[in-house]
Design an enzyme around this catalytic site. Structure first.
Site, PDB file in Angstrom:
ATOM      1  N   LYS A   1      -8.437  -8.534  -1.633  1.00  0.00           N
ATOM      2  CA  LYS A   1      -8.195  -9.047  -2.981  1.00  0.00           C
ATOM      3  C   LYS A   1      -6.882  -8.568  -3.585  1.00  0.00           C
ATOM      4  CE  LYS A   1     -12.945  -9.712  -4.521  1.00  0.00           C
ATOM      5  NZ  LYS A   1     -13.923  -9.324  -5.543  1.00  0.00           N
TER       6      LYS A   1
ATOM      7  N   ARG B   1     -14.041  16.480   5.908  1.00  0.00           N
ATOM      8  CA  ARG B   1     -13.767  17.104   4.610  1.00  0.00           C
ATOM      9  C   ARG B   1     -14.167  18.577   4.594  1.00  0.00           C
ATOM     10  NH1 ARG B   1     -15.482  12.086   0.621  1.00  0.00           N
ATOM     11  NH2 ARG B   1     -13.428  11.112   0.593  1.00  0.00           N
TER      12      ARG B   1
ATOM     13  N   GLY C   1      -9.727   3.934   3.283  1.00  0.00           N
ATOM     14  CA  GLY C   1     -10.727   4.000   4.356  1.00  0.00           C
ATOM     15  C   GLY C   1     -10.456   3.106   5.546  1.00  0.00           C
TER      16      GLY C   1
ATOM     17  N   GLY D   1      -9.473   6.675  -3.805  1.00  0.00           N
ATOM     18  CA  GLY D   1      -9.152   6.226  -5.158  1.00  0.00           C
ATOM     19  C   GLY D   1      -7.952   6.941  -5.738  1.00  0.00           C
TER      20      GLY D   1
END
Length: 396
Positions: free
Chosen positions: A198, A41, A351, A374
């Site tokens: 999930k 980053r 990720g 996100g």
């Protein structure tokens, strides 16, 4: 998407002698001693800073790091290690400034790093009062932090309302261009791979993509729920039986459009979840009550790889098996190599997806790798990202 770009302002010679405030994403992992363990980053933030400096601007950069308590600065919250690394990468001094909200002295050609913005009271609540103070520090605001674009905070959203000029830096602009290309004007067929443990965490994404894609490949625990929805047994595999009706609805929604959710025909099972577990390939109809499904089987992987080979655009979020254990990684590896070999425009994010890309050494074969976990997921869901929305408004 129409928004102001830093590159355009530079081309118009608008930065000479101006104060430029860059919101970067420098939230890097550190060890117990505070040393940066992975600096992607920081390196990714350099082009925007370099471009602004070369254009004659006085440059201020800030970022969040970790989860500090507002108003309570602690040494472990400090961007000091990042200032040191930035100085090395830029080849010039990068001074770290504390308590900067009420004023910053910085000269053209100079860059200063402003201490962790999340320590400022009102940052997370997107306080107008704080945002107005920060906006007064600059002539031009640059958002180059896609990873925080889904959050409305003072340095990602509020400042963009009040700064004289608000624009996207090269990193944010590249993300928006790539996501727009993959989802808004895709070359067809559009194939999406959505995998993970999930369904519930990715249900809105699955529904949003079910409206857009030609093939929706599901993997991991999500695929197990879709197997249940297709009337198949999954043994003691991870799944969400209460979401079977949702999975059925997605299958039906896709079928009505002539699109599909390919259901695995074979799977790789084990009796336990362990790096030492023995892997066994089975047809989906042969899964025993004590089996754990930990990967798609070779027949399924070959079929899906062929679909990927025909794709015009590919969106990839999540490995299709427990790829960290090699015996359950063949499905993910097969699809990863198919994406790498495809002529399609591909965009990947998340990720675990990035870890798989690194493991199979295909980084340079992916069209675009998204850095924002996100934010990437929320974009896939069709949500408007607050930090992007305000830039679109300011460009109007």
């Amino acid at each position: 998407m129409k928004f102001n770009r830093l590159s355009d302002l530079i081309a118009q010679h608008q930065l000479q002698g101006k104060r430029v405030f860059i919101r970067a994403d420098l939230n890097v992992p550190q060890d117990a001693a505070g040393n940066i363990t992975e600096d992607t980053r920081v390196r990714a933030s350099v082009p925007a800073i370099r471009q602004a400096l070369d254009a004659g601007a006085a440059v201020m950069v800030t970022s969040h790091l970790g989860r500090p308590v507002e108003g309570e600065f602690k040494p472990e919250d400090s961007l000091a290690p990042i200032a040191k690394r930035l100085a090395e990468l830029l080849g010039q001094p990068v001074e770290l400034r504390q308590n900067w909200v009420d004023g910053v002295e910085v000269a053209p050609g100079q860059v200063v790093l402003l201490e962790n913005c999340r320590v400022n009271k009102g940052e997370k609540k997107n306080s107008d009062e704080l945002a107005q103070k920060i906006a007064k520090l600059c002539d031009i605001y640059v958002n180059d932090a896609f990873g925080t674009a889904h959050r409305a905070e003072a340095t990602t959203h509020g400042i963009a309302k009040f700064a004289p000029v608000a624009c996207a830096g090269p990193l944010l602009a590249a993300e928006l261009d790539a996501l727009g290309k993959a989802l808004n004007q895709p070359a067809r067929p559009l194939v999406a791979i959505v995998a993970g443990s999930k369904v519930s965490s990715k249900l809105t994404i699955l529904k949003a993509l079910a409206d857009k894609v030609d093939n929706l490949i599901v993997g991991g625990g999500i695929a197990n729920t879709f197997l249940l929805a297709s009337g198949l047994k999954i043994g003691k595999s991870l799944a969400e039986p209460d979401l079977v009706d949702e999975a059925k609805a997605i299958i039906e929604m896709m079928a009505k459009r002539g699109a599909s959710v390919p259901i695995p025909v074979d799977v790789v099972c084990a009796k336990e979840f362990s790096p030492m577990a023995a892997a066994q390939v089975k047809d989906v109809g042969d899964v025993a009550d004590d089996d754990l499904i930990l990967d798609i089987g070779p027949k399924t992987a070959a079929t899906l790889a062929a679909q990927i080979g025909q794709a015009g655009s590919i969106v990839w979020n999540g490995p299709v098996g427990v790829f960290e254990f090699d015996q359950f990684g063949e499905g993910t590896k097969t699809l990863a190599l198919a994406i790498a070999g495809s002529k399609a425009f591909s965009i990947a994010g998340g990720g675990d997806t990035l870890a798989a890309i690194a493991k199979y050494k295909i980084t340079d074969k992916i069209g675009y790798i998204s850095t924002g976990g996100g934010a990437f997921l929320e974009f896939l869901e069709g949500k408007t990202l607050p930090a992007v929305e305000i830039l679109l408004q300011r460009a109007a």
